[in-house]
Design a protein around this motif. Sequence first.
Motif, mmCIF file in Angstrom:
data_model
loop_
_atom_site.group_PDB
_atom_site.id
_atom_site.type_symbol
_atom_site.label_atom_id
_atom_site.label_comp_id
_atom_site.label_asym_id
_atom_site.label_seq_id
_atom_site.Cartn_x
_atom_site.Cartn_y
_atom_site.Cartn_z
ATOM 1 N N GLN A 1 0.826 -1.207 0.000
ATOM 2 C CA GLN A 1 0.000 0.000 0.000
ATOM 3 C C GLN A 1 0.859 1.256 0.000
ATOM 4 O OE1 GLN A 1 -3.709 0.419 2.243
ATOM 5 N NE2 GLN A 1 -2.761 2.105 3.338
ATOM 6 N N TYR A 2 0.402 2.250 -0.732
ATOM 7 C CA TYR A 2 1.074 3.543 -0.741
ATOM 8 C C TYR A 2 0.086 4.603 -0.259
ATOM 9 C CZ TYR A 2 3.426 7.759 -2.263
ATOM 10 O OH TYR A 2 4.013 8.995 -2.284
ATOM 11 N N GLN A 3 0.540 5.374 0.695
ATOM 12 C CA GLN A 3 -0.309 6.410 1.283
ATOM 13 C C GLN A 3 -0.170 7.680 0.463
ATOM 14 O OE1 GLN A 3 -1.269 5.539 4.730
ATOM 15 N NE2 GLN A 3 -2.597 7.295 4.977
ATOM 16 N N LEU A 4 -1.184 7.976 -0.335
ATOM 17 C CA LEU A 4 -1.126 9.128 -1.228
ATOM 18 C C LEU A 4 -1.214 10.437 -0.430
ATOM 19 C CD1 LEU A 4 -0.939 9.207 -4.314
ATOM 20 C CD2 LEU A 4 -3.411 9.481 -4.383
ATOM 21 N N THR A 5 -2.156 10.490 0.480
ATOM 22 C CA THR A 5 -2.285 11.615 1.411
ATOM 23 C C THR A 5 -2.614 11.005 2.772
ATOM 24 O OG1 THR A 5 -4.675 11.925 1.239
ATOM 25 C CG2 THR A 5 -3.330 12.996 -0.439
#
Lengths: 314, 168
Positions: free
Chosen positions: A273-277
């Motif tokens: 998972q990548y935390q965009l904001t």
Amino acid sequence: MQRRPDVEVCWLCLTLLLFGLTATLQTLAATCSCAGVPLLNSLDSSSVEPGTLHMSLNWEYHEISDLVSGSDDLSDETDRERSSQSTLLQFNYGFSEHWSVAAMFSYVRHERQVGISQFGKQSSSGISDSVVLAKFTPIYITPFESNELAFGLGARIPTGDDSAGGDITLAEDMQPGTGAWAGMLWINYARTFDPAAKLQFLAISNYTWNGDNDRNYQFGHELNLSAGFGYQTEVDWGFSGLLHYRTTDADQRNEVEIPNTGGEWLYFVPALQYQLTTKTALKISGRLPVYRDLNGALQFTTSYAVSAGVSHVF
Amino acid sequence: MCSKVREVLFPGLKTLFLACLLYPSNSIASEPAPLFAAKNLLSDNTISLSDYTGKVVYLDFWATWCAPCREALPAYDKLRRELGTEQFEIIGVNIDSPTSLAIDYLKQHPVDFPLIADPDGDIAKRYGLRVMPSSFLIDQEGKIVLRKKGYEPGDEFSLKTKIRHLLN
């Protein structure tokens, strides 16, 4: 009554879709950096703050072309290809400190090709069944509590079309919906090892009691167990790896068991998972078969599945 | 049966989706802020919320293990300088355990606003803290008017607008 191996595929698709609600999109409870965005996105976060809404949209591609006899892989000489694509819209809303409700709605497309003839190609698409789950979380992870325990009780609602195909109704495995209600029991446990909850142990289980549809067809009752670890880096990235065990009873028609249905499966489910904001996260995950021991002489089953999704906390 | 379910379900889903789009990002509350008195993180005196009655207070829970919390500290310090402390104050509530972690960090990255220690989470629990960072904007009457979760660079600009609105 002998059922075609393809019929099992229908149940496999649907149950794995439902398991998407309760396991494969398992979240890491967040205590830092993410304002409550589930670190591995989606609905399954058991701890939802009062008045907070988690929403996620996921797409999954599921290749179902492995031919198995018991626990042995067989070579399929029929040039058969089978796949499903699903789009899942999921909500998780916290009503109070300990109570939340989760809901999942999906749209599916099934494709099947038998042999190289154009006449051997079939497809269907439409809205599938929906799931609603009421969740009680007596203990939830905070910077001062390292354990989380949640229980859920819910239902699968037959919102999907189970009579696709026009004049000639397609087989069960090609129907968007089951046409049957089901009851679900869900239990989730998580443990963190530091206040920031960077490393977490996750364990999820659910049991589904299936009813029968208008054609007196009942999919086998099902148990899912998953356990594994998740890790969140200090700011933007999260990883998880779960082992997912699934077992189902044989399906029944008119209360008579159908051969070549049911069995045991073990999958490895990695996710990134990548935390965009602080409120929005992107996620990709996969499902890879590790072991299976299936009832009957022949069953088609999962080759692999991949999914991608976005989640947002409101 | 399925078509009837769909007739009810999908308008409901549509409504829920629209509600999501309109739902505020940070919940707005209006309830009395739990009072507290705690030891100043960097000295022996005690800081009480009641000392700031009549002022707008921004209560910021932070920890050294929380990257966005660390990022927010200098931004909030700057915000405090811009708004002045006549009618406004920021109180930083540190939840590190042991507290020495925060003291060591602040030697390298000092801030001017008052800081208190809450290593056992007594204050945090009374504010229902679940995620970090979490902040609470408290008006002159001691009511929580904003619960803010998370921090991204630039958040202080919208926060400044809200505080100015309370001050006017």
